[in-house]
Design a protein around this motif. Structure first.
Motif, PDB file in Angstrom:
ATOM      1  N   PHE A 259      65.058  42.649  12.982  1.00  0.00           N
ATOM      2  CA  PHE A 259      64.106  41.681  13.509  1.00  0.00           C
ATOM      3  C   PHE A 259      64.770  40.314  13.348  1.00  0.00           C
ATOM      4  N   ALA A 260      65.456  39.884  14.380  1.00  0.00           N
ATOM      5  CA  ALA A 260      66.392  38.764  14.271  1.00  0.00           C
ATOM      6  C   ALA A 260      65.702  37.420  14.424  1.00  0.00           C
ATOM      7  N   PRO A 261      65.794  36.575  13.391  1.00  0.00           N
ATOM      8  CA  PRO A 261      65.332  35.193  13.554  1.00  0.00           C
ATOM      9  C   PRO A 261      66.319  34.430  14.428  1.00  0.00           C
ATOM     10  N   SER A 262      65.885  33.328  14.997  1.00  0.00           N
ATOM     11  CA  SER A 262      66.773  32.531  15.838  1.00  0.00           C
ATOM     12  C   SER A 262      67.413  31.417  15.027  1.00  0.00           C
TER      13      SER A 262
ATOM     14  N   THR B  73      52.757  36.190   9.392  1.00  0.00           N
ATOM     15  CA  THR B  73      52.908  37.020  10.592  1.00  0.00           C
ATOM     16  C   THR B  73      53.724  36.301  11.650  1.00  0.00           C
ATOM     17  N   THR B  74      54.652  37.031  12.226  1.00  0.00           N
ATOM     18  CA  THR B  74      55.500  36.505  13.290  1.00  0.00           C
ATOM     19  C   THR B  74      55.454  37.456  14.478  1.00  0.00           C
ATOM     20  N   MET B  75      55.248  36.918  15.672  1.00  0.00           N
ATOM     21  CA  MET B  75      55.286  37.725  16.887  1.00  0.00           C
ATOM     22  C   MET B  75      56.729  37.869  17.369  1.00  0.00           C
ATOM     23  N   ILE B  76      56.954  38.906  18.133  1.00  0.00           N
ATOM     24  CA  ILE B  76      58.287  39.199  18.650  1.00  0.00           C
ATOM     25  C   ILE B  76      58.364  38.763  20.108  1.00  0.00           C
ATOM     26  N   SER B  77      59.375  37.945  20.420  1.00  0.00           N
ATOM     27  CA  SER B  77      59.485  37.414  21.782  1.00  0.00           C
ATOM     28  C   SER B  77      60.187  38.379  22.727  1.00  0.00           C
TER      29      SER B  77
ATOM     30  N   ASP C 167      39.435  40.228  30.399  1.00  0.00           N
ATOM     31  CA  ASP C 167      38.317  40.585  29.523  1.00  0.00           C
ATOM     32  C   ASP C 167      38.248  42.073  29.193  1.00  0.00           C
ATOM     33  N   VAL C 168      39.307  42.813  29.509  1.00  0.00           N
ATOM     34  CA  VAL C 168      39.364  44.228  29.139  1.00  0.00           C
ATOM     35  C   VAL C 168      40.206  44.345  27.872  1.00  0.00           C
ATOM     36  N   LYS C 169      39.599  44.785  26.794  1.00  0.00           N
ATOM     37  CA  LYS C 169      40.280  44.831  25.500  1.00  0.00           C
ATOM     38  C   LYS C 169      41.385  45.878  25.492  1.00  0.00           C
ATOM     39  N   TYR C 170      42.540  45.458  24.980  1.00  0.00           N
ATOM     40  CA  TYR C 170      43.710  46.311  24.782  1.00  0.00           C
ATOM     41  C   TYR C 170      44.354  46.788  26.085  1.00  0.00           C
ATOM     42  N   ALA C 171      43.978  46.204  27.227  1.00  0.00           N
ATOM     43  CA  ALA C 171      44.524  46.669  28.507  1.00  0.00           C
ATOM     44  C   ALA C 171      45.767  45.898  28.937  1.00  0.00           C
ATOM     45  N   GLY C 172      46.126  44.861  28.188  1.00  0.00           N
ATOM     46  CA  GLY C 172      47.249  44.016  28.586  1.00  0.00           C
ATOM     47  C   GLY C 172      48.584  44.478  28.039  1.00  0.00           C
ATOM     48  N   TYR C 173      49.540  43.558  28.042  1.00  0.00           N
ATOM     49  CA  TYR C 173      50.894  43.907  27.617  1.00  0.00           C
ATOM     50  C   TYR C 173      50.929  44.136  26.104  1.00  0.00           C
ATOM     51  N   ARG C 174      51.978  44.801  25.654  1.00  0.00           N
ATOM     52  CA  ARG C 174      52.119  45.160  24.251  1.00  0.00           C
ATOM     53  C   ARG C 174      53.250  44.356  23.620  1.00  0.00           C
ATOM     54  N   GLN C 175      53.017  43.903  22.391  1.00  0.00           N
ATOM     55  CA  GLN C 175      53.955  43.001  21.742  1.00  0.00           C
ATOM     56  C   GLN C 175      54.034  43.326  20.254  1.00  0.00           C
ATOM     57  N   LEU C 176      55.244  43.439  19.749  1.00  0.00           N
ATOM     58  CA  LEU C 176      55.443  43.706  18.334  1.00  0.00           C
ATOM     59  C   LEU C 176      55.085  42.497  17.479  1.00  0.00           C
ATOM     60  N   SER C 177      54.583  42.772  16.293  1.00  0.00           N
ATOM     61  CA  SER C 177      54.417  41.733  15.282  1.00  0.00           C
ATOM     62  C   SER C 177      54.954  42.272  13.965  1.00  0.00           C
TER      63      SER C 177
ATOM     64  N   HIS D 159      65.131  43.265  17.738  1.00  0.00           N
ATOM     65  CA  HIS D 159      63.905  42.617  18.187  1.00  0.00           C
ATOM     66  C   HIS D 159      64.029  41.147  17.780  1.00  0.00           C
ATOM     67  N   THR D 160      63.695  40.224  18.675  1.00  0.00           N
ATOM     68  CA  THR D 160      63.875  38.797  18.400  1.00  0.00           C
ATOM     69  C   THR D 160      62.560  38.145  18.014  1.00  0.00           C
ATOM     70  N   LEU D 161      62.565  37.436  16.884  1.00  0.00           N
ATOM     71  CA  LEU D 161      61.368  36.734  16.441  1.00  0.00           C
ATOM     72  C   LEU D 161      61.080  35.540  17.342  1.00  0.00           C
ATOM     73  N   SER D 162      59.801  35.294  17.598  1.00  0.00           N
ATOM     74  CA  SER D 162      59.395  34.169  18.423  1.00  0.00           C
ATOM     75  C   SER D 162      59.801  32.852  17.785  1.00  0.00           C
TER      76      SER D 162
END
Length: 242
Positions: free
Chosen positions: A81-84, A202-206, A176-186, A218-221
């Protein structure tokens, strides 16, 4: 051939050209909307991948070598999980009251001018928090909802230096549909394992699932990442080492 036939064939040709152009346009639109169509594979080691991205990872590649982790990132099977670079520069270059160099100056200790001024064991400690054994893609991690952790808790993992971190996939909402969107690692650093649900960093993954010849990156935001997840802890470690 009559002029009517010529006109008819010309219309057909124009129609086919229009359809082809439309299909090409759709293909391009699909490509830009769906990053999954880009090739995630990198023909080289994980360290070579970092070195191939000097804007994002030049400093991180240097730290890998200072920490003595270069062989691991060339041959080992790991997930990083690579920091920038910007996160490291923010920590060292921050000039506010609580910045690293201001803290060292107040303690009458040598300030940090180059990366090598920080003990290599400290770099190793924080880099190893970002490293996990084996190759793990986004699809390998369970769902997490940070507002409903009792239902979707993600999962806790031991990093390379046995730090406990929570990793999970956030399912975003759409229209407004829960959990129907894109998926993103944290990824979340848990500072006190005796209180496993409190005080997470907590850090999201870009970007995720980059596949060099050994392991996964995986690159950290850049907006969320804190190198080591707790800057005060890092600053305390550096100060104690001086």
């Amino acid at each position: 051939m009559s002029s009517n036939n010529i006109k008819r064939y010309a219309k057909i040709a124009i129609l086919y050209l229009g359809v082809a152009a439309g299909l090409t346009s759709c293909a391009k639109d699909d490509y830009y909307r769906d990053g999954g169509l880009a090739d995630p594979n990198f023909e080289g080691s994980m360290l070579a991948y970092l070195e191939s991205k000097p804007v994002e990872f030049d400093t991180i590649a240097q730290l890998v070598k200072l920490a003595g982790l270069d062989e691991l990132l060339q041959t080992g099977d790991v997930t990083f999980f690579a920091p920038s670079d910007s996160e490291v520069k923010d920590l060292i270059g921050y000039v506010g009251r609580d910045g690293l160099n201001n803290r060292l100056y107040a303690l009458k200790k040598d300030t940090i001018r180059v990366l090598a001024d920080v003990d290599s064991l400290i770099w190793k400690k924080y880099l190893e928090r970002h490293l996990f054994r084996g190759s793990n893609f986004l699809a390998d991690y369970p769902q997490i909802d940070h507002s409903l952790k009792q239902i979707y808790p993600g999962e806790n993992y031991y990093s390379l230096n046995n730090t406990v971190l929570n990793i999970g996939v956030v399912y975003h909402d759409v229209n407004d549909v829960k959990y129907a969107g894109y998926r993103q690692l944290s990824i979340s650093y848990i500072p006190d394992v005796s209180r496993p649900n409190d005080g997470w960093y907590t850090t999201m993954i870009s970007s995720s699932d980059i596949k060099p010849t050994n392991g996964v990156v995986h690159t950290l935001s850049k907006d969320d990442a804190l190198f080591g997840f707790d800057p005060d802890e890092f600053i305390d470690d550096v100060a104690a080492s001086k």
